[in-house]
Design an enzyme around this catalytic site. Structure first.
Site, PDB file in Angstrom:
ATOM      1  N   TYR A 169       8.391  20.301 -45.881  1.00 26.85           N
ATOM      2  CA  TYR A 169       7.257  19.957 -46.750  1.00 26.85           C
ATOM      3  C   TYR A 169       6.026  20.785 -46.388  1.00 26.85           C
ATOM      4  O   TYR A 169       5.384  21.381 -47.274  1.00 26.85           O
ATOM      5  CB  TYR A 169       6.945  18.474 -46.643  1.00 26.85           C
ATOM      6  CG  TYR A 169       5.692  18.091 -47.392  1.00 26.85           C
ATOM      7  CD1 TYR A 169       5.693  18.016 -48.788  1.00 26.85           C
ATOM      8  CD2 TYR A 169       4.488  17.832 -46.717  1.00 26.85           C
ATOM      9  CE1 TYR A 169       4.546  17.681 -49.485  1.00 26.85           C
ATOM     10  CE2 TYR A 169       3.336  17.508 -47.414  1.00 26.85           C
ATOM     11  CZ  TYR A 169       3.372  17.431 -48.797  1.00 26.85           C
ATOM     12  OH  TYR A 169       2.228  17.112 -49.485  1.00 26.85           O
ATOM     13  N   SER A 208      -1.809  20.840 -50.390  1.00 26.67           N
ATOM     14  CA  SER A 208      -2.037  19.764 -49.436  1.00 26.67           C
ATOM     15  C   SER A 208      -2.755  20.354 -48.239  1.00 26.67           C
ATOM     16  O   SER A 208      -2.646  21.555 -47.962  1.00 26.67           O
ATOM     17  CB  SER A 208      -0.693  19.154 -48.999  1.00 26.67           C
ATOM     18  OG  SER A 208      -0.865  18.311 -47.882  1.00 26.67           O
TER      19      SER A 208
END
Length: 259
Positions: free
Chosen positions: A152, A139
């Site tokens: 995360y 990401s």
């Protein structure tokens, strides 16, 4: 000769589903892993109806410590070896780390880090033997500290670092290793994380279909990293222009205002 497959985790929704479609459309037999057996069966039926070898369906929750064993046994039972490994499964939780459920946050590590690492190391010999490849879904968050989604963001920093190191280690064996680092993508991720898409999603988002197409092309071309979309490609460059403290404060201010 043992039949070869592409193993795709998190295949029941979003980018994972689109990756399954892209690989299958390019002649790969796919083995689909996710928690929801009904969705996997529907996807397998869809792909099977288009011709080619029937997909292998492996309902499995990567949060569980025995997930790797179950996947490996299912592939052994099917008489196949892994040629390409797509570590797509992952999730995040929005909110201050100390206020979110500790067990849920540890499960982010179980899925985003432990399972990804387990499957990569577990099938490394097959990937080398078949001169295949690894596609890890990172990401753009992996380039940043992430107040408001601390675990995360940290997990995706691990994915980025681990993938780049493996790329160096496995290159002499002819194994392609690529990390795909999308920005916000319209999917079930936001619902599970607990936030609604905002301004960042509006200007940075790329469809799951386009992410999958670019990720596949990048892996086949043996690219180190794929950053889908025009604006996302600018982020790593722009980060070099600002002190880390400034970035931390800016991300924290933006993320925590979403509450």
């Amino acid at each position: 000769m043992t039949e070869r497959v592409t193993l795709i985790t998190g295949a029941s929704a979003g980018i994972g589903t689109e990756l399954a479609r892209v690989f299958a459309s390019n002649g790969h037999r796919v083995a689909l892993v996710a928690r929801r057996a009904d969705r996997l069966k529907a996807l397998a039926d869809e792909l099977g109806a288009k011709g080619g070898a029937a997909p292998i369906v492996i309902p499995c929750d990567l949060q569980h410590a025995d997930a790797g064993d179950r996947i490996a046994q299912a592939l052994t039972d099917a008489g196949v070896e892994v040629e390409f490994l797509v570590n797509n499964a992952g999730f995040g939780l929005f909110g201050r780390a100390i206020e979110r459920d500790r067990a849920e946050q540890l499960n982010i590590i179980n899925v985003n880090i432990r399972a990804l690492t387990d499957l990569t190391l577990r099938f490394a010999d097959q990937l080398i033997r078949n001169r295949g490849g690894i596609l890890n879904l990172g990401s753009i968050a992996g380039f940043l500290p992430g107040p408001g989604m601390a675990v995360y963001y940290a997990s995706k920093a691990y994915v980025l670092s681990f993938t780049e190191a493996l790329r160096c280690e496995l290159a002499p064996q002819g194994v392609r290793v690529t990390v795909c680092c999308p920005g916000p993508v319209p999917s079930e991720f936001q619902d599970r994380a607990g936030f609604a898409p905002g301004f960042d999603s509006a200007i940075l988002n790329v469809s799951p279909e386009e992410v999958a197409r670019q990720a596949y092309r990048g892996l086949m071309a043996n690219k180190r990293a794929v950053l889908p979309g025009t604006f996302i490609k600018l982020v790593p460059f722009l980060l070099r222009l600002f002190p880390r403290d400034f970035i931390l404060t800016a991300v924290g201010g933006f993320q925590l205002r979403k509450r």
